[in-house]
Design a protein around this motif. Structure first.
Motif, mmCIF file in Angstrom:
data_model
loop_
_atom_site.group_PDB
_atom_site.id
_atom_site.type_symbol
_atom_site.label_atom_id
_atom_site.label_comp_id
_atom_site.label_asym_id
_atom_site.label_seq_id
_atom_site.Cartn_x
_atom_site.Cartn_y
_atom_site.Cartn_z
ATOM 1 N N ASN A 36 8.991 -11.697 -7.402
ATOM 2 C CA ASN A 36 9.625 -10.865 -6.382
ATOM 3 C C ASN A 36 8.822 -9.594 -6.144
ATOM 4 N N ARG A 40 7.001 -8.306 -2.702
ATOM 5 C CA ARG A 40 7.357 -6.999 -2.142
ATOM 6 C C ARG A 40 6.139 -6.096 -2.029
ATOM 7 N N LEU A 85 13.106 -7.773 -0.365
ATOM 8 C CA LEU A 85 12.270 -8.640 0.459
ATOM 9 C C LEU A 85 12.770 -8.709 1.894
ATOM 10 N N LEU A 88 11.765 -5.640 3.936
ATOM 11 C CA LEU A 88 10.324 -5.594 4.209
ATOM 12 C C LEU A 88 9.903 -6.644 5.230
#
Length: 107
Positions: A36, A40, A85, A88
Motif C-alpha cells: 500500500n 501511495r 490510495l 491519490l
C-alpha cells in the motif's frame, strides 16, 4: 587498528541484517502495508512531478486536483500518512493523469 574480535563481531552483525526490496518493506509491519505504501508513494511522486512539469503553484494544483491548498502542501511535504490510495488516484485522474497498476506473483 581494530582488534580481530571486534571486526569479526561487526561482520557477523552485518551478515545478520536482512535485505529488503524497498524501504517500505523494512519499516512497516506487514507485507500488505508495504504494498500500500509503495503504491501511495508512487502516486505522490507522480503528482509532484506533474506539478513541477506543468509549473503549478499549490493553489493552482488544488483547483485542478479538486482538493484544498493545505492538502496540496501535505502532498508536497510527503505526508504520506494523510493520503489513501483512493484520494491519490482521484487527484491524479483530476489532473488528467492515467493510473495503471500491475499485479505480479510475489518473488
Amino acid at each position: 587498528m581494530p582488534r580481530a574480535d571486534t571486526v569479526t563481531r561487526q561482520r557477523n552483525r552485518i551478515a545478520e541484517q536482512k535485505s529488503f526490496a524497498s524501504v517500505w518493506d523494512a519499516i512497516v509491519d506487514t507485507p500488505e502495508e508495504a504494498e500500500n505504501m509503495k503504491l501511495r508513494s508512487g502516486l505522490m511522486i507522480a503528482l509532484k512531478a506533474h506539478m513541477e512539469r506543468v509549473g503549478l503553484s499549490h493553489s493552482e494544483a488544488a483547483k485542478i486536483f479538486g482538493v484544498t491548498q493545505p492538502r496540496v502542501s501535505d502532498l508536497v511535504r510527503d505526508k504520506i500518512n494523510l493520503f489513501g490510495l483512493d484520494a491519490l488516484v482521484n487527484m491524479a485522474a483530476a489532473a488528467g493523469l492515467h493510473v495503471e497498476m500491475t499485479v505480479q506473483e510475489a518473488a
